[in-house]
Design a protein around this motif. Structure first.
Motif, PDB file in Angstrom:
ATOM      1  N   LEU A 120      45.331  53.665  -1.390  1.00 58.91           N
ATOM      2  CA  LEU A 120      45.719  53.692  -2.797  1.00 58.91           C
ATOM      3  C   LEU A 120      47.218  53.961  -2.872  1.00 58.91           C
ATOM      4  O   LEU A 120      47.787  54.614  -1.996  1.00 58.91           O
ATOM      5  N   ALA A 121      47.866  53.473  -3.940  1.00 59.28           N
ATOM      6  CA  ALA A 121      49.291  53.730  -4.108  1.00 59.28           C
ATOM      7  C   ALA A 121      49.655  53.689  -5.587  1.00 59.28           C
ATOM      8  O   ALA A 121      49.012  52.989  -6.385  1.00 59.28           O
ATOM      9  N   LEU A 122      50.687  54.445  -5.933  1.00 57.62           N
ATOM     10  CA  LEU A 122      51.197  54.489  -7.300  1.00 57.62           C
ATOM     11  C   LEU A 122      52.715  54.412  -7.240  1.00 57.62           C
ATOM     12  O   LEU A 122      53.355  55.187  -6.529  1.00 57.62           O
ATOM     13  N   THR A 123      53.289  53.464  -7.994  1.00 56.63           N
ATOM     14  CA  THR A 123      54.731  53.272  -8.009  1.00 56.63           C
ATOM     15  C   THR A 123      55.237  53.350  -9.438  1.00 56.63           C
ATOM     16  O   THR A 123      54.638  52.767 -10.354  1.00 56.63           O
ATOM     17  N   VAL A 124      56.344  54.054  -9.643  1.00 59.10           N
ATOM     18  CA  VAL A 124      57.033  54.092 -10.930  1.00 59.10           C
ATOM     19  C   VAL A 124      58.505  53.797 -10.679  1.00 59.10           C
ATOM     20  O   VAL A 124      59.059  54.163  -9.634  1.00 59.10           O
ATOM     21  N   GLY A 125      59.140  53.130 -11.631  1.00 57.18           N
ATOM     22  CA  GLY A 125      60.564  52.846 -11.463  1.00 57.18           C
ATOM     23  C   GLY A 125      61.050  51.844 -12.484  1.00 57.18           C
ATOM     24  O   GLY A 125      60.346  51.467 -13.424  1.00 57.18           O
ATOM     25  N   GLY A 170      82.033  35.610 -21.393  1.00 54.18           N
ATOM     26  CA  GLY A 170      82.106  36.739 -22.302  1.00 54.18           C
ATOM     27  C   GLY A 170      80.865  36.997 -23.132  1.00 54.18           C
ATOM     28  O   GLY A 170      80.765  38.050 -23.778  1.00 54.18           O
ATOM     29  N   ASP A 171      79.895  36.069 -23.150  1.00 55.03           N
ATOM     30  CA  ASP A 171      78.656  36.321 -23.892  1.00 55.03           C
ATOM     31  C   ASP A 171      77.993  37.584 -23.352  1.00 55.03           C
ATOM     32  O   ASP A 171      77.707  37.689 -22.159  1.00 55.03           O
ATOM     33  N   ARG A 172      77.709  38.522 -24.217  1.00 50.80           N
ATOM     34  CA  ARG A 172      77.215  39.827 -23.783  1.00 50.80           C
ATOM     35  C   ARG A 172      75.727  39.793 -23.472  1.00 50.80           C
ATOM     36  O   ARG A 172      74.945  39.080 -24.100  1.00 50.80           O
ATOM     37  N   TYR A 173      75.349  40.618 -22.486  1.00 43.46           N
ATOM     38  CA  TYR A 173      73.935  40.784 -22.165  1.00 43.46           C
ATOM     39  C   TYR A 173      73.758  42.101 -21.425  1.00 43.46           C
ATOM     40  O   TYR A 173      74.367  42.326 -20.378  1.00 43.46           O
ATOM     41  N   GLN A 174      72.957  42.975 -22.022  1.00 42.31           N
ATOM     42  CA  GLN A 174      72.525  44.198 -21.352  1.00 42.31           C
ATOM     43  C   GLN A 174      71.005  44.253 -21.425  1.00 42.31           C
ATOM     44  O   GLN A 174      70.399  43.776 -22.390  1.00 42.31           O
ATOM     45  N   ALA A 175      70.388  44.841 -20.408  1.00 38.93           N
ATOM     46  CA  ALA A 175      68.931  44.923 -20.403  1.00 38.93           C
ATOM     47  C   ALA A 175      68.478  46.089 -19.532  1.00 38.93           C
ATOM     48  O   ALA A 175      69.202  46.528 -18.631  1.00 38.93           O
ATOM     49  N   TYR A 176      67.276  46.581 -19.829  1.00 37.48           N
ATOM     50  CA  TYR A 176      66.660  47.605 -18.988  1.00 37.48           C
ATOM     51  C   TYR A 176      65.177  47.315 -18.889  1.00 37.48           C
ATOM     52  O   TYR A 176      64.604  46.545 -19.677  1.00 37.48           O
ATOM     53  N   ASP A 177      64.535  47.929 -17.902  1.00 34.30           N
ATOM     54  CA  ASP A 177      63.096  47.776 -17.752  1.00 34.30           C
ATOM     55  C   ASP A 177      62.527  48.965 -16.997  1.00 34.30           C
ATOM     56  O   ASP A 177      63.253  49.724 -16.348  1.00 34.30           O
ATOM     57  N   PHE A 178      61.214  49.149 -17.110  1.00 35.31           N
ATOM     58  CA  PHE A 178      60.514  50.097 -16.249  1.00 35.31           C
ATOM     59  C   PHE A 178      59.111  49.591 -15.980  1.00 35.31           C
ATOM     60  O   PHE A 178      58.540  48.825 -16.757  1.00 35.31           O
ATOM     61  N   GLN A 179      58.585  49.988 -14.826  1.00 32.92           N
ATOM     62  CA  GLN A 179      57.274  49.534 -14.373  1.00 32.92           C
ATOM     63  C   GLN A 179      56.458  50.710 -13.852  1.00 32.92           C
ATOM     64  O   GLN A 179      57.003  51.673 -13.313  1.00 32.92           O
ATOM     65  N   VAL A 180      55.139  50.594 -14.022  1.00 32.31           N
ATOM     66  CA  VAL A 180      54.174  51.491 -13.389  1.00 32.31           C
ATOM     67  C   VAL A 180      53.119  50.601 -12.744  1.00 32.31           C
ATOM     68  O   VAL A 180      52.506  49.772 -13.419  1.00 32.31           O
ATOM     69  N   ALA A 181      52.932  50.747 -11.431  1.00 31.70           N
ATOM     70  CA  ALA A 181      51.999  49.888 -10.698  1.00 31.70           C
ATOM     71  C   ALA A 181      51.021  50.743  -9.908  1.00 31.70           C
ATOM     72  O   ALA A 181      51.427  51.681  -9.216  1.00 31.70           O
ATOM     73  N   ASN A 201      54.533  46.726 -17.530  1.00 29.54           N
ATOM     74  CA  ASN A 201      55.976  46.491 -17.585  1.00 29.54           C
ATOM     75  C   ASN A 201      56.464  46.571 -19.015  1.00 29.54           C
ATOM     76  O   ASN A 201      55.823  46.039 -19.946  1.00 29.54           O
ATOM     77  N   HIS A 202      57.621  47.199 -19.184  1.00 32.04           N
ATOM     78  CA  HIS A 202      58.325  47.142 -20.468  1.00 32.04           C
ATOM     79  C   HIS A 202      59.748  46.707 -20.186  1.00 32.04           C
ATOM     80  O   HIS A 202      60.427  47.266 -19.320  1.00 32.04           O
ATOM     81  N   ARG A 203      60.206  45.690 -20.918  1.00 33.31           N
ATOM     82  CA  ARG A 203      61.545  45.148 -20.738  1.00 33.31           C
ATOM     83  C   ARG A 203      62.220  45.024 -22.101  1.00 33.31           C
ATOM     84  O   ARG A 203      61.572  44.710 -23.100  1.00 33.31           O
TER      85      ARG A 203
END
Length: 453
Positions: free
Chosen positions: A336-341, A375-386, A402-404
């Protein structure tokens, strides 16, 4: 991404276990403990400990498809994704691994393996399934010239040959299509801690087409220079080549440090524009008690930086900065395994941002619905739990959330990204009276069944 090639001399046909001693993957090492199979009874370089915990290097040390000089490999990646945006065309945008909503799909069916005989080596791995469509779609280089390079390589993820030289602790010279190390996570989802990588992995190269030398300086250090056609490209974007390399250092069984560097000209039709990129990761296994409730614990941090300059842009306005960090726990003897990040990026100019497939948009076509101008702007973040269940090391059942989020509308909304009746006109072109439904956020669930033999 998980190709492997042997780093040891071959006087005769060797077994699959031998081939797995020096994994040539995205900053990876061999799965399972080292085996004394070298001609000198010394473990192969980078095989002095069990590095199966390293991100992008999942799988069993036992290899059942071994036949003399051939080490066979079979991969099946079947998946179901559910986007809470419920796009009506079932199209998911903004990922190089996740493509369809509400359907069971095959991301990849891979058949192939490694050959090693008398110091001559080779590797082949197929990519039937969605990868055979989506990976070529993200390469603009086939539009320069003739012979349909995207079709020629569509069903191949790795194909190369090479020769092993008995110098230092081993030197491999190889040419063909091989996996990229940039971004840490593997092209093959079964080998990773999560199904959806964060942006610094998902938006950087999964493969290179060119030549590399793997120089094993010692049992703990590998230096690997590359000369390639370009940044994840079958052909050249202009008249120049891409150059780069990796330095991989594993001083102990609980620490892995890798640095990847790249320089090239990778903007189609703009030979004056140059790209530089650095990708660097540290991986630490801080707990290892096979019989404990928590059998292993490890963490990884990856930092990426780069920019483009010349040809109308400069590093002050056209750059890439990003990171991803993950923590993984294994339980019940690693069954079994659990990953967050997760992670985040900023990429003005959007030169590494995957274009949403609006009205059939490709990397070559572009689209006025989502521009990628300087120059077109782009920022993004995400997190996952598996959460993983692995009753055998050859199979993984994974459930992942996943949330992005992005600073501009980017992900498929309820209206989808396909015009009524299907794609119309040239790929990515404007359609009268219609516009795609792009939103700034996306959450989804993934259920995957992945086999690796």
């Amino acid at each position: 991404m998980k190709p492997v090639t042997s780093c040891i001399p071959g006087r005769a046909a060797l077994t699959l276990a031998t081939l797995l001693l020096a994994p040539m993957v995205q900053a990876q090492a061999p799965a399972g403990p080292a085996k004394p199979v070298t001609l000198t009874d010394r473990p192969a370089p980078l095989a002095f400990a069990d590095f199966s915990w390293v991100p992008g290097n999942g799988g069993a040390s036992e290899k059942p498809l071994s036949f003399g000089a051939f080490t066979g490999e079979f991969r099946a990646d079947t998946v179901y994704h559910h986007s809470f945006n419920h796009p009506r065309d079932d199209t998911i945008a903004g990922s190089s691994e996740v493509f369809r909503h509400g359907e069971v799909q095959v991301t990849q069916l891979g058949i192939g393996g490694d050959f090693l005989y008398k110091n001559v080596m080779g590797r082949l791995m197929t990519q039937f399934g969605l990868y055979s469509q989506t990976t070529p779609r993200n390469d603009a280089s086939p539009t320069r010239g003739q012979w349909n390079l995207d079709d020629a390589y569509r069903f191949i993820s790795e194909a190369y040959g090479g020769y092993h030289f008995d110098a230092l602790r081993g030197i491999n010279l190889q040419a063909g299509i091989f996996m990229s190390y940039i971004g840490l996570w593997s092209y093959y989802n079964a080998d990773n801690w999560t199904y959806q990588p964060s942006y610094v992995s998902s938006n950087t190269p999964w493969f290179f087409n060119g030549v590399r030398a793997q120089i094993f300086v010692s049992d703990t250090l590998k230096i690997e220079p590359w000369l390639v056609n370009g940044w994840q490209s079958y052909g050249r974007f202009n008249d120049g080549y891409g150059v780069g390399g990796q330095i991989l250092w594993r001083p102990t069984g609980w620490l892995s440090v890798v640095g990847n560097q790249y320089y090239g000209t990778d903007t189609l039709g703009n030979p004056g524009r140059r790209r530089v990129h650095t990708d660097d990761s540290v991986m630490v296994k801080y707990h290892d008690r096979p019989d404990g409730f928590v059998s292993k614990a490890a963490a990884s941090v990856t930092l990426d930086a780069g920019c483009e300059f010349g040809g109308g842009v400069d590093c002050g306005s056209q750059y890439f900065l990003g990171f991803m960090a993950y923590h993984r726990l294994w339980f019940a003897h690693d069954r079994l395994a659990l990953t967050v990040g997760g992670g985040a990026i900023t990429n003005p100019g959007r030169y590494l941002v995957l274009l949403p497939p609006i009205n059939g948009t490709t990397a070559a076509s572009g689209t006025p619905y989502f521009t990628a101008n300087p120059g077109d702007r782009y920022q993004a973040y995400d997190f996952q739990v598996a959460a993983d269940v692995m009753p055998q090391p050859f199979i993984t059942f994974r459930l992942e959330f996943n949330h992005r989020a992005a600073s501009v509308p980017y992900f498929s909304g309820p209206g989808g990204v396909t015009p009524p009746g299907g794609n119309q006109g040239a790929p990515g072109s404007l359609v009268d009276g219609w516009s795609p439904d792009l939103v700034t956020r996306e959450s989804r669930l993934t259920g995957a069944l992945m086999v690796k033999l």
